[in-house]
Design a protein around this motif. Sequence first.
Motif, PDB file in Angstrom:
ATOM      1  N   GLU A  46       0.805  -1.212   0.000  1.00 59.39           N
ATOM      2  CA  GLU A  46       0.000   0.000   0.000  1.00 59.39           C
ATOM      3  C   GLU A  46       0.844   1.272   0.000  1.00 59.39           C
ATOM      4  OE1 GLU A  46      -3.927  -1.687   2.410  1.00 59.39           O
ATOM      5  OE2 GLU A  46      -2.728  -0.054   3.252  1.00 59.39           O
TER       6      GLU A  46
ATOM      7  N   TYR B 274      -7.439  -7.047  -0.920  1.00 63.07           N
ATOM      8  CA  TYR B 274      -6.522  -5.923  -0.716  1.00 63.07           C
ATOM      9  C   TYR B 274      -6.809  -4.819  -1.751  1.00 63.07           C
ATOM     10  CZ  TYR B 274      -3.482  -8.056   2.835  1.00 63.07           C
ATOM     11  OH  TYR B 274      -2.968  -8.571   4.005  1.00 63.07           O
ATOM     12  N   ILE B 275      -7.941  -4.157  -1.579  1.00 65.70           N
ATOM     13  CA  ILE B 275      -8.389  -3.159  -2.541  1.00 65.70           C
ATOM     14  C   ILE B 275      -7.427  -1.968  -2.602  1.00 65.70           C
ATOM     15  CG2 ILE B 275     -10.275  -1.640  -3.209  1.00 65.70           C
ATOM     16  CD1 ILE B 275     -10.927  -4.618  -3.395  1.00 65.70           C
ATOM     17  N   GLU B 276      -7.032  -1.461  -1.438  1.00 62.07           N
ATOM     18  CA  GLU B 276      -6.145  -0.299  -1.409  1.00 62.07           C
ATOM     19  C   GLU B 276      -4.781  -0.646  -1.997  1.00 62.07           C
ATOM     20  OE1 GLU B 276      -5.379   3.654  -0.920  1.00 62.07           O
ATOM     21  OE2 GLU B 276      -7.273   2.615  -0.553  1.00 62.07           O
TER      22      GLU B 276
ATOM     23  N   ALA C 233      -4.250  -2.823  -4.332  1.00 60.96           N
ATOM     24  CA  ALA C 233      -4.436  -2.906  -5.787  1.00 60.96           C
ATOM     25  C   ALA C 233      -4.380  -1.520  -6.413  1.00 60.96           C
ATOM     26  CB  ALA C 233      -5.756  -3.596  -6.112  1.00 60.96           C
ATOM     27  N   ARG C 234      -4.980  -0.538  -5.759  1.00 63.33           N
ATOM     28  CA  ARG C 234      -4.944   0.829  -6.285  1.00 63.33           C
ATOM     29  C   ARG C 234      -3.515   1.364  -6.313  1.00 63.33           C
ATOM     30  NH1 ARG C 234      -9.898   2.634  -2.431  1.00 63.33           N
ATOM     31  NH2 ARG C 234     -11.637   1.933  -3.734  1.00 63.33           N
ATOM     32  N   ALA C 235      -2.791   1.157  -5.217  1.00 61.46           N
ATOM     33  CA  ALA C 235      -1.416   1.663  -5.147  1.00 61.46           C
ATOM     34  C   ALA C 235      -0.534   0.988  -6.183  1.00 61.46           C
ATOM     35  CB  ALA C 235      -0.856   1.453  -3.738  1.00 61.46           C
TER      36      ALA C 235
ATOM     37  N   SER D 242      -1.431  -0.473  -9.022  1.00 65.12           N
ATOM     38  CA  SER D 242      -1.814  -0.071 -10.380  1.00 65.12           C
ATOM     39  C   SER D 242      -1.219   1.280 -10.728  1.00 65.12           C
ATOM     40  CB  SER D 242      -3.344  -0.024 -10.499  1.00 65.12           C
ATOM     41  OG  SER D 242      -3.906  -1.307 -10.317  1.00 65.12           O
ATOM     42  N   ARG D 243      -1.283   2.220  -9.793  1.00 66.29           N
ATOM     43  CA  ARG D 243      -0.711   3.547 -10.034  1.00 66.29           C
ATOM     44  C   ARG D 243       0.800   3.462 -10.209  1.00 66.29           C
ATOM     45  NH1 ARG D 243      -0.444   8.234  -5.401  1.00 66.29           N
ATOM     46  NH2 ARG D 243       1.360   9.339  -6.286  1.00 66.29           N
TER      47      ARG D 243
ATOM     48  N   GLU E  51       1.849   1.995 -13.570  1.00 67.68           N
ATOM     49  CA  GLU E  51       1.691   2.981 -14.639  1.00 67.68           C
ATOM     50  C   GLU E  51       2.830   3.996 -14.619  1.00 67.68           C
ATOM     51  OE1 GLU E  51      -2.126   4.752 -14.186  1.00 67.68           O
ATOM     52  OE2 GLU E  51      -3.236   2.927 -14.726  1.00 67.68           O
TER      53      GLU E  51
ATOM     54  N   THR F 196      -5.305 -10.035  -9.524  1.00 73.13           N
ATOM     55  CA  THR F 196      -5.994 -10.163  -8.235  1.00 73.13           C
ATOM     56  C   THR F 196      -6.666 -11.522  -8.153  1.00 73.13           C
ATOM     57  OG1 THR F 196      -7.908  -9.024  -9.184  1.00 73.13           O
ATOM     58  CG2 THR F 196      -6.357  -7.701  -7.907  1.00 73.13           C
TER      59      THR F 196
END
Length: 452
Positions: free
Chosen positions: A117, A147-149, A151-153, A155-156, A159, A184
């Motif tokens: 994260e 682990y949604i948060e 996954a966001r971190a 992915s960013r 990129e 995931t």
Amino acid sequence: MSVRRYHCQLRQSATERRADTHPLTWRLREDRAMVGLDEYLDKGGYAAAREVLGKQSPDDVIATMKEANVRGRGGAGFSAGMKWSLTMKGPGIPRGYLVCNADEMEPGTFKDRLLLEQQPHLLIEGMIIGGYANHSRFGYIFLRGEYIEAARALSRALEEARAAGWLGNDIAGSGYDFDIALHTGAGRYICGEETALISSLQGHRANPRTKPPFPGQSGAWGKPTVVNNVETLCNAPAVMRHGAEWYQGLSGSLSEDGGTKLYGVSGKVNKPGLWELPIGTPGSELLELAGGMRDNRALKTWLPGGGSTGFLLPEHLDEALDFDTIGQLGSRMGTGLLTVINEDQRVLSLVRNLEQFFARESCGWCTPCRDGLPWTVKLLQSLERGEGEQGDLDMLDKLGSDLGPGKTFCAHAPGAAMPLQSALKYFRDEFERGIAHPPHPVQANPIPAGEA
């Protein structure tokens, strides 16, 4: 404070964390936000990858990892450098895959979550180095679906790294091509077993595979595949930047294992959390950092590294928390996150809860695990209700043995057996109190002689 932040907080301030003593956490922000690419670069990020890709051969990287004695931080403690050296490579051998096991489902464990994260670029850099050493053409991060948060971190960060040329073709002008995809998973404990993880990654049911062949010879889609834990890969950049001798020196005289470890404490303590400490730090120091036992209750027992490790006693707290020492005590260091149990808690109920989890998470591939774990749960439930029968404890002993190493297809059942066997060893009286003793039988009047 949200549950996510509570579980992921690191109880060390930025002034306590330095690059030369805390390679995993010194870059973390006080506000616990993700360390983005610009900040990561300002703090020396990707310098190790640039140096490795430009100046060292894959064999050089493996030799350094071996010398540093970076042992796998996912629980098994196998040498990362040794694992990398066993990957099939050479003329005519296709380039394979590097897979990061981020399916953190071990009960009581939340160390990888912090790194995922808040510091995803450290993992990406570690994967670039690991992929290069193993001649991998592609990497996968197999992430626990909940682990949604994270996954966001991730992915960013992926990129950002791709846009800056740290992923893709010709990384840093080195001629090395490598990219990473985030995958995931459905959230199954069995995916902690590397071949089950590979099966799931390929879109199949998460069943373990027969070994040999090992993944390093034939893994994902039949190609050489290396599977490493998040924390293990996050050690690679610092090792390659500062060298094996420096890494070994971090643990000093505490342990023959090298480096630091993300240790944690959960349970009925005053300040649960995570700390990056030299590997081999004793459990007593961790308990002190956690503020001691809540409500001044006495410590009854503790698990050294997740639900699949064996219970230890208060007198074991002064031992070094490293793989070999805890193994000699009859348990496993596992993930290095302590779960503490106080004098008011019932070990029988704790074990029943753990065995229910392991029974539910079994893939059902082999009989001892598929049938033995539900049977274990039923016996424990009867004892918990005070309805146990004579012989139940002997049966639990036998089930623990039948679930042990070498008796099942993978390590899932042996992991489930360890807390059961250790609880029976140290707290057998609690289990015995769950047996419903039948009333004494009424003595029949003897038949007088001659009336038979």
